[in-house]
Design a protein around this motif. Structure first.
Motif, mmCIF file in Angstrom:
data_model
loop_
_atom_site.group_PDB
_atom_site.id
_atom_site.type_symbol
_atom_site.label_atom_id
_atom_site.label_comp_id
_atom_site.label_asym_id
_atom_site.label_seq_id
_atom_site.Cartn_x
_atom_site.Cartn_y
_atom_site.Cartn_z
ATOM 1 N N THR A 228 0.603 9.689 11.870
ATOM 2 C CA THR A 228 -0.539 10.566 12.129
ATOM 3 C C THR A 228 -0.567 11.746 11.138
ATOM 4 O OG1 THR A 228 0.671 11.930 13.696
ATOM 5 C CG2 THR A 228 -0.480 10.000 14.601
ATOM 6 N N ALA A 229 0.471 11.863 10.314
ATOM 7 C CA ALA A 229 0.519 12.978 9.352
ATOM 8 C C ALA A 229 -0.568 12.807 8.284
ATOM 9 C CB ALA A 229 1.892 13.025 8.701
ATOM 10 N N GLU A 230 -1.024 13.925 7.721
ATOM 11 C CA GLU A 230 -2.140 13.843 6.773
ATOM 12 C C GLU A 230 -1.729 13.365 5.389
ATOM 13 O OE1 GLU A 230 -4.432 17.414 6.546
ATOM 14 O OE2 GLU A 230 -4.969 17.248 8.666
ATOM 15 N N LEU A 231 -0.608 13.882 4.922
ATOM 16 C CA LEU A 231 -0.212 13.601 3.530
ATOM 17 C C LEU A 231 0.480 12.245 3.418
ATOM 18 C CD1 LEU A 231 -0.100 15.023 0.711
ATOM 19 C CD2 LEU A 231 2.242 15.662 1.282
ATOM 20 N N ASP A 232 -0.056 11.389 2.545
ATOM 21 C CA ASP A 232 0.651 10.126 2.291
ATOM 22 C C ASP A 232 0.935 10.007 0.792
ATOM 23 O OD1 ASP A 232 -1.711 9.325 1.125
ATOM 24 O OD2 ASP A 232 -2.196 7.815 2.630
ATOM 25 N N ALA A 233 1.601 8.906 0.418
ATOM 26 C CA ALA A 233 2.060 8.778 -0.972
ATOM 27 C C ALA A 233 0.896 8.681 -1.953
ATOM 28 C CB ALA A 233 2.952 7.553 -1.099
ATOM 29 N N SER A 234 -0.177 7.988 -1.562
ATOM 30 C CA SER A 234 -1.279 7.865 -2.518
ATOM 31 C C SER A 234 -1.939 9.228 -2.733
ATOM 32 C CB SER A 234 -2.297 6.801 -2.068
ATOM 33 O OG SER A 234 -2.856 7.173 -0.858
ATOM 34 N N THR A 235 -1.992 10.064 -1.684
ATOM 35 C CA THR A 235 -2.573 11.409 -1.859
ATOM 36 C C THR A 235 -1.725 12.231 -2.826
ATOM 37 O OG1 THR A 235 -3.299 11.253 0.424
ATOM 38 C CG2 THR A 235 -3.454 13.414 -0.598
ATOM 39 N N VAL A 236 -0.405 12.141 -2.670
ATOM 40 C CA VAL A 236 0.478 12.877 -3.594
ATOM 41 C C VAL A 236 0.195 12.423 -5.030
ATOM 42 C CG1 VAL A 236 2.889 13.099 -4.350
ATOM 43 C CG2 VAL A 236 2.311 13.343 -1.930
ATOM 44 N N ARG B 85 0.851 -1.197 0.000
ATOM 45 C CA ARG B 85 0.000 0.000 0.000
ATOM 46 C C ARG B 85 0.887 1.248 0.000
ATOM 47 N NH1 ARG B 85 -1.654 2.905 4.433
ATOM 48 N NH2 ARG B 85 -0.440 1.412 5.650
ATOM 49 N N LEU B 86 0.562 2.222 -0.849
ATOM 50 C CA LEU B 86 1.391 3.429 -0.943
ATOM 51 C C LEU B 86 1.111 4.337 0.254
ATOM 52 C CD1 LEU B 86 0.815 4.185 -4.734
ATOM 53 C CD2 LEU B 86 3.060 3.738 -3.699
ATOM 54 N N ASP B 87 2.076 4.453 1.142
ATOM 55 C CA ASP B 87 1.879 5.296 2.325
ATOM 56 C C ASP B 87 3.080 6.232 2.502
ATOM 57 O OD1 ASP B 87 1.701 6.373 4.890
ATOM 58 O OD2 ASP B 87 0.552 4.706 5.664
ATOM 59 N N MET B 88 4.215 5.700 2.994
ATOM 60 C CA MET B 88 5.492 6.413 3.103
ATOM 61 C C MET B 88 5.544 7.504 4.168
ATOM 62 S SD MET B 88 6.861 6.833 -0.766
ATOM 63 C CE MET B 88 6.552 5.638 -2.061
ATOM 64 N N ARG B 89 4.557 7.562 5.065
ATOM 65 C CA ARG B 89 4.636 8.573 6.134
ATOM 66 C C ARG B 89 5.551 8.064 7.238
ATOM 67 N NH1 ARG B 89 -1.356 8.874 7.833
ATOM 68 N NH2 ARG B 89 -1.063 6.676 7.327
ATOM 69 N N MET B 90 6.536 8.904 7.627
ATOM 70 C CA MET B 90 7.368 8.509 8.765
ATOM 71 C C MET B 90 6.573 8.684 10.052
ATOM 72 S SD MET B 90 11.069 10.092 7.977
ATOM 73 C CE MET B 90 11.746 10.127 6.349
ATOM 74 N N ASP B 91 5.696 9.678 10.074
ATOM 75 C CA ASP B 91 4.802 9.862 11.215
ATOM 76 C C ASP B 91 3.414 9.436 10.742
ATOM 77 O OD1 ASP B 91 3.000 10.702 13.082
ATOM 78 O OD2 ASP B 91 3.705 12.784 13.157
ATOM 79 N N ARG C 180 -8.110 6.619 -14.744
ATOM 80 C CA ARG C 180 -8.792 5.316 -14.921
ATOM 81 C C ARG C 180 -9.007 4.627 -13.581
ATOM 82 N NH1 ARG C 180 -5.109 4.577 -19.479
ATOM 83 N NH2 ARG C 180 -3.918 3.052 -18.269
ATOM 84 N N ALA C 181 -7.975 4.641 -12.737
ATOM 85 C CA ALA C 181 -8.082 4.027 -11.404
ATOM 86 C C ALA C 181 -7.061 4.671 -10.477
ATOM 87 C CB ALA C 181 -7.799 2.523 -11.498
ATOM 88 N N ALA C 182 -7.524 4.975 -9.258
ATOM 89 C CA ALA C 182 -6.633 5.650 -8.305
ATOM 90 C C ALA C 182 -5.399 4.786 -7.993
ATOM 91 C CB ALA C 182 -7.396 5.936 -7.020
ATOM 92 N N PHE C 183 -4.267 5.470 -7.729
ATOM 93 C CA PHE C 183 -3.049 4.772 -7.322
ATOM 94 C C PHE C 183 -3.214 4.313 -5.861
ATOM 95 C CE2 PHE C 183 0.645 5.660 -10.289
ATOM 96 C CZ PHE C 183 -0.174 5.963 -11.364
#
Ligand SMILES: C[S@@+](CC[C@H](N)C(=O)[O-])C[C@H]1O[C@@H](n2cnc3c(N)ncnc32)[C@H](O)[C@@H]1O
Length: 302
Positions: free
Chosen positions: A123-131, A115-121, A166-169
């Motif tokens: 609880t942070a809002e921005l993750d890799a899929s959002t980017v 799963r695309l996440d990549m947050r070191m914290d 076509r489909a979300a990352f």
């Protein structure tokens, strides 16, 4: 130095820089490897990390021998703790821990179906899929170009935007698929690692936080204290190198100004003209060490 005689080059160098120090701040305590070496030298340690899991590992390893604080090192809370601690040695060992990369749950890896996440914290809002799903094409291009040194950054950004319509990352496969479609089927782990790292740098605002924190860490250091930074990315090393060079110069006025109107004196000296790098043997055991660069700066005495 006998304790570290057989230690890897970077650890040895860091311990030698910290040799006669008494209050060390480890801004990126991670699993507590460096911090354990410091406490073993009998110095007081304040360890900081934005990642709760890392801090837990450090807590178990270090017990009561170190104070620990959760947050980004540039946050007002962390800076307050650092200033209050009054360090004579500050270490930053940037980037992610190896176990971040090894654990699929944290979403840093380009292994299949992560799963695309990549947050070191977490609880942070921005993750890799959002980017990847919400950034404008031009911003994606900036991320791939500036943080990933990617020549085909524009084309890759376009591929991401076309595919996400076509489909979300959602998983690593989506980003790997976009990279392969843009760079060609020969692209492999080195390209995936570089471009996943670019997205991670954006998600965690890594270069911005580094640039913001350096002057404040210098301010918090005791006179004669040392700031040491290990970087793993060319953008990080560039920031550290230029900042230390600027601090070491006596005059920073633009050449067009006839009379010096700046601070007119160096803030200290670089103690590593060239970055210290890992030995070939060290890189063999730990391939991540290949990109590690250590630089140090000593704040002037008064
Ligand atoms: C390379 S690891 C450090 C390993 C550590 N030196 C050791 O010996 O175990 C980097 C650590 O820094 C943390 N980190 C990265 N950027 C940070 C930031 N801006 N603020 C606080 N912690 C950060 C990461 O969560 C990670 O645990």
């Amino acid at each position: 130095m006998s304790d570290f005689e057989h230690a890897p080059v970077l650890l040895k160098e860091i311990c030698s820089m910290a040799q006669d120090k008494s209050c060390v701040v480890d801004c990126t305590v991670g699993g507590g490897g460096h911090a354990a070496a410091f406490t073993g030298m009998g110095v007081s340690v304040l360890g900081i990390d934005r990642d709760r899991d890392a801090l837990e590992v450090a807590r178990q390893r270090l017990g009561d021998s170190a104070e620990l604080y959760q947050g980004t090192f540039d946050s007002p809370g962390a800076m307050e703790q650092i200033s209050h601690f009054g360090p004579d040695f500050v270490l930053m060992d940037l980037g992610v821990s190896s176990w971040h990369l090894d654990s699929d749950e944290r979403g840093f890896s380009f292994r299949e179906k992560v799963r695309l996440d990549m947050r070191m914290d977490e609880t942070a809002e921005l993750d890799a899929s959002t980017v990847l799903n919400s950034y404008a094409e031009s911003d994606l291009e900036r991320v791939f170009r500036d943080y990933g040194d990617e020549r085909k950054a524009r084309a890759l950004a376009r591929t991401v935007v076309r595919r996400r319509a076509r489909a979300a990352f959602k998983t690593s496969d989506d980003l790997v698929g976009a990279i392969r479609a843009t760079l060609g089927p020969r692209s492999g782990p080195p390209e995936f690692a570089r471009l996943f790292q670019a997205v991670r740098i954006e998600v965690n605002s890594e270069l911005f936080q580094l640039a913001e924190s350096l002057p404040r860490l210098l301010e918090a250091l005791q006179p004669g204290g040392i700031l040491a930074v290990i970087s793993y990315h060319s953008g990080e090393d560039r920031i550290v190198k230029h900042t230390f060079a600027e601090w070491a110069s006596r005059c920073v006025c633009p050449p067009t100004i006839p009379i010096c109107s700046c601070r007119g004196e160096a803030l200290g000296e670089r103690i590593t003209r060239k970055p210290v790098t890992a030995s070939p043997e060290e890189c063999e055991v730990n391939p991540r060490a290949r990109s590690a660069k250590l630089r140090g700066f000593r704040k002037r005495d008064k």
